[in-house]
Design an enzyme around this catalytic site. Sequence first.
Site, PDB file in Angstrom:
ATOM      1  N   LYS A   1       0.847  -1.189   0.000  1.00 47.06           N
ATOM      2  CA  LYS A   1       0.000   0.000   0.000  1.00 47.06           C
ATOM      3  C   LYS A   1       0.880   1.235   0.000  1.00 47.06           C
ATOM      4  CE  LYS A   1      -3.171   2.896   2.362  1.00 47.06           C
ATOM      5  NZ  LYS A   1      -3.519   3.438   3.678  1.00 47.06           N
TER       6      LYS A   1
ATOM      7  N   ALA B   1      -9.709   5.837   4.403  1.00 47.77           N
ATOM      8  CA  ALA B   1      -9.639   6.997   5.299  1.00 47.77           C
ATOM      9  C   ALA B   1     -10.985   7.704   5.408  1.00 47.77           C
ATOM     10  CB  ALA B   1      -8.569   7.983   4.856  1.00 47.77           C
TER      11      ALA B   1
ATOM     12  N   THR C   1      -8.801   3.713  12.498  1.00 50.46           N
ATOM     13  CA  THR C   1      -9.219   4.472  13.673  1.00 50.46           C
ATOM     14  C   THR C   1     -10.664   4.194  14.075  1.00 50.46           C
ATOM     15  OG1 THR C   1      -7.696   6.222  12.984  1.00 50.46           O
ATOM     16  CG2 THR C   1      -9.315   6.796  14.666  1.00 50.46           C
TER      17      THR C   1
END
Length: 328
Positions: free
Chosen positions: A171, A258, A281
């Site tokens: 990535k 994201a 997250t």
Amino acid sequence: MTAALSLTVNGELRRTAAATVADLVTELKLAPEKVAVERNGAIVPRSTLREAALADGDVLEIVHFVGGGDHGDDDSWTVAGHTFRSRLIVGTGKYKDFAQNAAALEASGAEIVTVAVRRVNVSDPKAPMLTDFIDPKKVTYLPNTAGCFTADEAVRTLRLAREAGGWELVKLEVLGEARTLYPDMRETLKATEVLAAEGFKPMVYCTDDPIAAKQLEEAGAVAVMPLGAPIGSGLGIQNRVTIRLIVEGASVPVLVDAGVGTASDAAVAMELGCTGVLMNTAIAEAKDPIRMARAMRLAVEAGRDAYLSGRMGLRKYADPSSPLAGLI
């Protein structure tokens, strides 16, 4: 009216009016992205199915991947020759410890985890390592370039990753500045070209720009990963229009990377037609990461089902579910 052709398809004679291999695949009610086609002994690249004209007497073999047992509902996806069933990719940062990370991974059902490349702790070589808790033989490690701000830094990092673990599927992210963590697309494109030339298979983090995404694909990206919102923000997908345009224009997998904050964000990404979703997250900073990981797995599955089912059309006015005729 087009004259019917006589073909041999998987050993059986078949009459068809299909003009191209893609037309034939559609006629057979197969998904082009899930099959491989051989015509007269030569592989027809998936990207050329629409241009590959059929001729009378052609012999075709159409195959797909199957496992042991009954997998009639298989909805796997492929990137750079690697096939996965889960469309959720999770990160390995921000957890309280490796044990919690491993438990969240199991609950998510993900088959790929992103891992940062960091220096070995030479002062304590016996300190716990991620590989002690998440077996790279059972889960695909996807080395990433988190924290890199130039193409040179990113390329150097991934060369080390390949030396350490043999990884070619990687990535790539090259950040523009620390406040927004937005990608620097000029440096990202440069790094993609170098990595592709060296045999890497880069899945690339990028802006939600359809033109930039296509340029990355042409440079050798095996998947494009547009942000939904800034990394770690939890804001969800801010521009559905551009994500949809990227999906429509791409011939490689598109994964939102994201910005996902909760399960509904993941479902939206899948409903837009994305191949998958990457997050860290949203799971790691949840009050109950294990439960959130399970929620994300279900959301990705639900969003994918919704996309495949074909949602109802939008209407300006109400439309009654029950007929109004015959009311008492």
